[in-house]
Design a protein around this motif. Structure first.
Motif, PDB file in Angstrom:
ATOM      1  N   VAL A 156       0.796  -1.234   0.000  1.00  0.00           N
ATOM      2  CA  VAL A 156       0.000   0.000   0.000  1.00  0.00           C
ATOM      3  C   VAL A 156       0.823   1.275   0.000  1.00  0.00           C
ATOM      4  O   VAL A 156       0.285   2.358  -0.222  1.00  0.00           O
ATOM      5  N   GLN A 157       2.151   1.184   0.257  1.00  0.00           N
ATOM      6  CA  GLN A 157       2.957   2.397   0.384  1.00  0.00           C
ATOM      7  C   GLN A 157       4.069   2.494  -0.644  1.00  0.00           C
ATOM      8  O   GLN A 157       4.233   3.527  -1.293  1.00  0.00           O
ATOM      9  N   ASN A 158       4.860   1.435  -0.779  1.00  0.00           N
ATOM     10  CA  ASN A 158       6.104   1.525  -1.527  1.00  0.00           C
ATOM     11  C   ASN A 158       5.885   1.365  -3.029  1.00  0.00           C
ATOM     12  O   ASN A 158       5.234   0.422  -3.475  1.00  0.00           O
ATOM     13  N   THR A 159       6.442   2.285  -3.790  1.00  0.00           N
ATOM     14  CA  THR A 159       6.434   2.170  -5.245  1.00  0.00           C
ATOM     15  C   THR A 159       7.661   1.378  -5.682  1.00  0.00           C
ATOM     16  O   THR A 159       8.554   1.082  -4.883  1.00  0.00           O
ATOM     17  N   TRP A 160       7.734   1.071  -6.977  1.00  0.00           N
ATOM     18  CA  TRP A 160       8.906   0.363  -7.455  1.00  0.00           C
ATOM     19  C   TRP A 160      10.164   1.205  -7.284  1.00  0.00           C
ATOM     20  O   TRP A 160      11.263   0.668  -7.101  1.00  0.00           O
ATOM     21  N   GLU A 161      10.024   2.556  -7.292  1.00  0.00           N
ATOM     22  CA  GLU A 161      11.200   3.403  -7.053  1.00  0.00           C
ATOM     23  C   GLU A 161      11.725   3.219  -5.625  1.00  0.00           C
ATOM     24  O   GLU A 161      12.938   3.130  -5.411  1.00  0.00           O
ATOM     25  N   ASP A 162      10.804   3.180  -4.648  1.00  0.00           N
ATOM     26  CA  ASP A 162      11.225   2.962  -3.259  1.00  0.00           C
ATOM     27  C   ASP A 162      11.977   1.643  -3.127  1.00  0.00           C
ATOM     28  O   ASP A 162      13.022   1.555  -2.466  1.00  0.00           O
ATOM     29  N   ILE A 163      11.417   0.626  -3.757  1.00  0.00           N
ATOM     30  CA  ILE A 163      12.009  -0.707  -3.661  1.00  0.00           C
ATOM     31  C   ILE A 163      13.388  -0.725  -4.321  1.00  0.00           C
ATOM     32  O   ILE A 163      14.361  -1.254  -3.760  1.00  0.00           O
TER      33      ILE A 163
END
Length: 513
Positions: A156-163
């Motif tokens: 619900v929070q992390n986008t692929w950029e965050d990952i």
């Protein structure tokens, strides 16, 4: 960093190194002088922990050619020459003059009366000064792509950029802490591995598992409470975690993981602590479902590992053909005997025995996880005594989920606990040769690094090397340990006592010269 095939070159040099003055025959067709490496590295006067032995090999020299450890001997000279006679037949004769030395040398190639080529090869001499050389460390259970603060946040929070950003920072952190290889135990496909091998980012060798496989409501189900059965959430879209119920769904998920670049498979056999819907005690898969994972792994010439907590489930997993038990807190001597019979391994995150575990955000901030952690700690109180009484091949693992800064602290504490619970030598073996054996179980086809051994200092092994101040068999702190986990200050980018970090024959840290 693009991987090059130097096999013909190394085969020739290996022959030369192995021979006394005289003549030998190599298997490869002749190469031009330009095909030989421009530089070799010669470590002088190091004391070697080879990944296995209880004592150091003292006062040795180690020569690295391209990405392999090529020669280990005392008093290797730093200059000399040899010539190679290249013929049109399927053999190559190497004439070694009596004054030949394996570094700082001139290569002369001859092809009958047609041509002669000469090439001077540079020697990079590293004065070890009696420091300790060890294999690069191996963490057998990482989740580089799983950023904090909690696992459900991925949905619900992390986008692929965050990952991606978290994975990049984690990979570099691991390398600079001396880890030249990691096995990703779920959450990474082959993308980060390819980027590291191509030199786009810095990091260790990666053995990815792709999506961890588990049932609806199990330890791989991190969908929100309102998530619908059979509908992919974000983790499934990105192939970080896969919900699979029934043999057919498991077969499809497992085969897809190998298609996405997995080198081995990871199955969630038990429940977990940081997942929302499952009791940690649960037996998540039937015998047929568990066997389906193993069947796919065997079909690809690799193996499967299982997130497995309780003793009955560990026995079930081993009998199904699982080769690596993850966590395995219910371990006892009966499990150990079966492991030896089956040729299996175990990796355990020893930080799970710290009372401060309840303060991890992923546990503390999720009520169900907090309750589960408390009950699990009581259940697994016998692990340490059982492992001391009946030791088996146990690989190092941290299982950190979060930021690179936080995981750096946890890694140092895991190293410390290993020595405190089981001694320095056992901890160093778990960090090196055991991990190399686990990596080799991926077989010829799925092993991304099949041309040499990992986790050992021996001729022909990959040149994944650390040079360390002091003797870690006597003082484990020199490998970068920490005696505190919660409340500890951020750790340095790289331990000062680790003076050299070499991976695949390349220097990533060198404070000696």
């Amino acid at each position: 960093m693009k991987r090059r095939n130097w096999k013909p070159i190394i085969a020739t040099l290996a022959l030369v190194l192995a021979l006394a003055p005289g003549t030998g025959v190599a298997q490869d067709e002749g190469k031009k002088a330009g095909d030989y490496p421009d530089e070799v590295t010669l470590f002088k006067n190091v004391n070697i922990f080879d990944g296995v032995s209880e004592k150091l090999m003292t006062g040795y020299d180690v020569m690295v050619v391209d990405n392999k450890i090529h020669k280990i001997a005392k008093d290797i000279p730093t200059s000399g020459s040899y010539e190679v006679e290249v013929t049109t037949r399927e053999e190559r004769r190497v004439n070694v003059p009596s004054d030949w030395a394996p570094a700082g040398y001139t290569i002369t190639l001859k092809d009958g009366d047609l041509k002669t080529e000469t090439k001077q090869v540079k020697v990079n001499v590293i004065e070890g000064g009696g420091r300790t050389m060890t294999p690069g460390f191996i963490d057998n259970h990482v989740h580089l792509a799983l950023a904090g603060p909690t696992i459900p946040a991925h949905e619900v929070q992390n986008t692929w950029e965050d990952i991606a950003v978290n994975a990049v920072t984690m990979a570099e952190m691991y390398l600079m802490q001396g880890f030249t290889t990691v096995r990703d135990a779920g959450g990474q496909n082959a993308g980060f591995q390819r980027a590291i091998d191509a030199g786009l980012i810095k990091g260790p060798r990666i053995y990815p598992s792709a999506a961890f496989i588990g049932p609806r409501g199990g330890h791989s189900d991190f969908q929100p409470f309102t998530g619908q059965p059979g509908k992919d959430g974000q983790m499934a879209y990105l192939n970080l975690g896969r919900e699979a119920d029934g043999v057919d769904a498991i077969l499809k998920a497992a085969r897809n993981n190998f298609r996405q670049g997995a080198s081995q498979l990871k199955v969630m056999q038990s429940g977990g602590v940081t997942s929302a819907f499952d009791p940690w005690e649960m037996d998540a898969y039937t015998d047929a479902e568990l066997k389906a994972v193993v069947d796919v792994a065997n079909a690809f010439g690799s193996y499967a590992m299982a997130h497995s907590y309780r003793k009955p489930l560990m026995i079930k997993a081993l009998n199904a053909g699982i080769k690596s038990l993850e966590h395995g807190f219910g371990y006892d001597c009966e499990v150990g005997e079966l492991m030896k019979e089956k040729g299996a391994y175990i990796t355990t995150n020893l930080t799970a025995f710290d009372p401060g575990l309840l303060d991890i955000p992923a546990v503390r901030d999720v009520p169900s996880s907090f309750r589960k952690a408390k009950s699990a700690q009581k259940e697994f109180a016998g692990y340490l005594d059982n492992m001391r009484e009946c030791p088996v091949k146990r690989g190092f693992q941290v299982d950190c989920v979060g930021t690179a800064v936080a995981c750096n602290i946890q890694i140092a504490y895991e190293k410390h606990l290993g020595a405190e619970f089981f001694g320095n030598h056992t901890t160093l073996v778990s960090l090196t040769s055991v991990g190399g054996e686990i990596a080799a179980m991926t077989g010829d086809f799925k092993n991304p690094y099949p041309e040499g051994k990992l986790g050992v200092i021996e001729e022909g092994a990959y040149a994944d090397i650390l040079v360390i101040d002091g003797n870690p068999l006597e003082d484990i702190s020199v490998i970068g340990t920490g005696e505190k986990w919660f409340g500890a200050e951020p750790r340095p980018v790289s331990p000062e006592t680790i003076r050299i970090i070499m991976k695949d024959g390349k220097f990533y840290k060198n404070t000696l010269n």
